[in-house]
Write a protein that holds these residues in place. Structure first.
Motif, PDB file in Angstrom:
ATOM      1  N   ASP A  75       0.848  -1.172   0.000  1.00 52.63           N
ATOM      2  CA  ASP A  75       0.000   0.000   0.000  1.00 52.63           C
ATOM      3  C   ASP A  75       0.877   1.212   0.000  1.00 52.63           C
ATOM      4  O   ASP A  75       1.982   1.205   0.505  1.00 52.63           O
ATOM      5  CB  ASP A  75      -0.921   0.009   1.222  1.00 52.63           C
ATOM      6  CG  ASP A  75      -2.244  -0.641   0.892  1.00 52.63           C
ATOM      7  OD1 ASP A  75      -2.840  -0.224  -0.102  1.00 52.63           O
ATOM      8  OD2 ASP A  75      -2.665  -1.545   1.616  1.00 52.63           O
ATOM      9  N   HIS A 104      -3.595   2.429   5.335  1.00 51.36           N
ATOM     10  CA  HIS A 104      -4.012   1.095   4.901  1.00 51.36           C
ATOM     11  C   HIS A 104      -2.929   0.053   5.154  1.00 51.36           C
ATOM     12  O   HIS A 104      -1.749   0.365   5.167  1.00 51.36           O
ATOM     13  CB  HIS A 104      -4.283   1.074   3.395  1.00 51.36           C
ATOM     14  CG  HIS A 104      -5.311   2.045   2.947  1.00 51.36           C
ATOM     15  ND1 HIS A 104      -6.642   1.901   3.250  1.00 51.36           N
ATOM     16  CD2 HIS A 104      -5.210   3.176   2.223  1.00 51.36           C
ATOM     17  CE1 HIS A 104      -7.314   2.897   2.728  1.00 51.36           C
ATOM     18  NE2 HIS A 104      -6.464   3.694   2.096  1.00 51.36           N
ATOM     19  N   SER A 164      -2.469  -4.048   3.582  1.00 51.02           N
ATOM     20  CA  SER A 164      -3.074  -5.089   2.752  1.00 51.02           C
ATOM     21  C   SER A 164      -2.434  -6.442   3.012  1.00 51.02           C
ATOM     22  O   SER A 164      -1.230  -6.525   3.244  1.00 51.02           O
ATOM     23  CB  SER A 164      -2.907  -4.747   1.268  1.00 51.02           C
ATOM     24  OG  SER A 164      -3.635  -3.596   0.951  1.00 51.02           O
ATOM     25  N   THR A 180      -8.435 -11.192  -0.596  1.00 46.51           N
ATOM     26  CA  THR A 180      -7.566 -10.060  -0.240  1.00 46.51           C
ATOM     27  C   THR A 180      -8.253  -9.218   0.826  1.00 46.51           C
ATOM     28  O   THR A 180      -9.482  -9.111   0.857  1.00 46.51           O
ATOM     29  CB  THR A 180      -7.263  -9.182  -1.467  1.00 46.51           C
ATOM     30  OG1 THR A 180      -8.487  -8.632  -1.968  1.00 46.51           O
ATOM     31  CG2 THR A 180      -6.578  -9.983  -2.565  1.00 46.51           C
ATOM     32  N   ARG A 210      -7.905  -5.428   3.057  1.00 45.08           N
ATOM     33  CA  ARG A 210      -7.255  -4.124   3.169  1.00 45.08           C
ATOM     34  C   ARG A 210      -7.872  -3.378   4.339  1.00 45.08           C
ATOM     35  O   ARG A 210      -9.078  -3.148   4.372  1.00 45.08           O
ATOM     36  CB  ARG A 210      -7.465  -3.335   1.882  1.00 45.08           C
ATOM     37  CG  ARG A 210      -6.602  -2.090   1.819  1.00 45.08           C
ATOM     38  CD  ARG A 210      -6.925  -1.310   0.574  1.00 45.08           C
ATOM     39  NE  ARG A 210      -5.832  -0.403   0.249  1.00 45.08           N
ATOM     40  CZ  ARG A 210      -6.022   0.791  -0.309  1.00 45.08           C
ATOM     41  NH1 ARG A 210      -7.235   1.197  -0.594  1.00 45.08           N
ATOM     42  NH2 ARG A 210      -4.988   1.563  -0.577  1.00 45.08           N
TER      43      ARG A 210
END
Ligand SMILES: [Zn+2]
Length: 311
Positions: free
Chosen positions: A23, A29, A31, A116, A118
């Protein structure tokens, strides 16, 4: 009990195929994906503390977690199956395995479906640079010798350590007040989702790099776009320096794989299909307009791997 997660924002080289924090903004953030241990245990309201193997980067409370399903291509050595492979610049065959030394012309490819994740955590972010060293952080974990990129830590001890080194309780108390415990205990507040968009990333790159296309040289800002390099990588490196400014047409051709970078010589490689366009043909073999960082080179190699597997 409030749960804190110590998460590695510097990729574990080729060991982890997981996204160890690709990120552009660690204060906003983080991830990861389902190839990482503990991936599904992290929850809204948990404390997230980012570090880079040397020191604490900062910490916050998770406001939201965005999830998605993604296809991920993994590249590995056809002999031993390890991901530690390197493209050679001149010799043939083009690839060498860093683990077993095997030489081969094309890596083994495997596609895997992953979830995924985040995190959104910009609201309570507290900069932690210079506050706690790697060994101090490890001591706060349940398993100090753990190698995991996401590991549980004791929030009470982390909080105490931070209070001791900062001497000022305000921000730490802010974080404590916003945790999962506080939320479930009735202090629920409306959580604001903060998004750092493409435009913010582009403006950051313009501040850092100026009005210059990394491949072709000085270019007015209006014609420059931010290219996210880390999206090409399968294994993590530091999320900072994850982008380059590219002229709009060059960016498109780069995404399509028609323009790539030979990181060994630091020059552009323009696909032969473009050689009858003089403005692109003349770029072939030219040096880049900016100095690449090691992180850029890792990502540009990954770009080459994904776009030119038979080059
Ligand atoms: Zn091998």
């Amino acid at each position: 009990m409030t749960i804190a997660w110590l998460v590695l924002a510097l990729g574990n080289s080729r060991e982890h195929a997981g996204n160890d924090g690709y990120d552009d903004s660690p204060s906003q953030h983080y991830s990861w994906d389902s190839s990482v241990q503990n991936h599904a245990r992290v929850a809204v309201g948990d404390v997230i503390a980012l570090w880079n193997r040397k020191e604490l980067i900062g910490l916050s409370v998770i406001e939201a977690i965005d999830t998605a399903i993604a296809e991920k291509t993994l590249y590995s050595c056809p002999q031993c199956g390890k991901a530690d492979i390197k493209r050679r610049q001149r010799e043939k065959p083009a690839y060498r395995c860093g683990k077993c030394g095997h030489l081969f012309s094309a890596p083994r490819q495997k596609t895997r479906t992953v979830t995924t994740y985040r995190s959104v955590h910009g609201k309570r972010w507290m900069n932690g640079r210079g506050l706690l060293s790697a060994s101090e952080l490890r001591a706060l974990c349940d398993a100090p010798k753990s190698q995991l990129s996401m590991r549980p830590a004791r929030w009470e001890r982390l909080q105490q350590a931070l209070l001791e080194v900062t001497g000022q309780a305000g921000t730490v108390k802010d974080i404590a007040a916003a945790t999962r415990l506080a939320i479930s205990g009735g202090h629920r507040e409306s959580l604001v989702r903060v998004r750092v968009g493409q435009e913010a990333f582009r403006r950051q790159l313009l501040r850092e790099q100026g009005e210059i296309c990394a491949f072709t040289g000085p270019t007015p800002a209006a014609a420059l776009e931010a290219a996210h390099l880390y999206s090409y990588a399968e294994s993590g490196e530091h999320r900072d320096h994850g982008g380059l400014l590219l002229r709009r047409d060059i960016h498109r051709l780069f995404d399509l794989g028609h323009v790539a970078v030979d990181t060994a010589s630091g020059t552009l490689d323009v696909a032969s299909s473009l050689h009858h366009y003089p403005c692109y043909a003349q770029l072939h073999g030219q040096p880049l307009a900016v100095q690449l960082r090691p992180e850029h080179e890792v990502w540009l190699d990954a770009h080459w791997l994904s776009q030119r597997p038979r080059a």
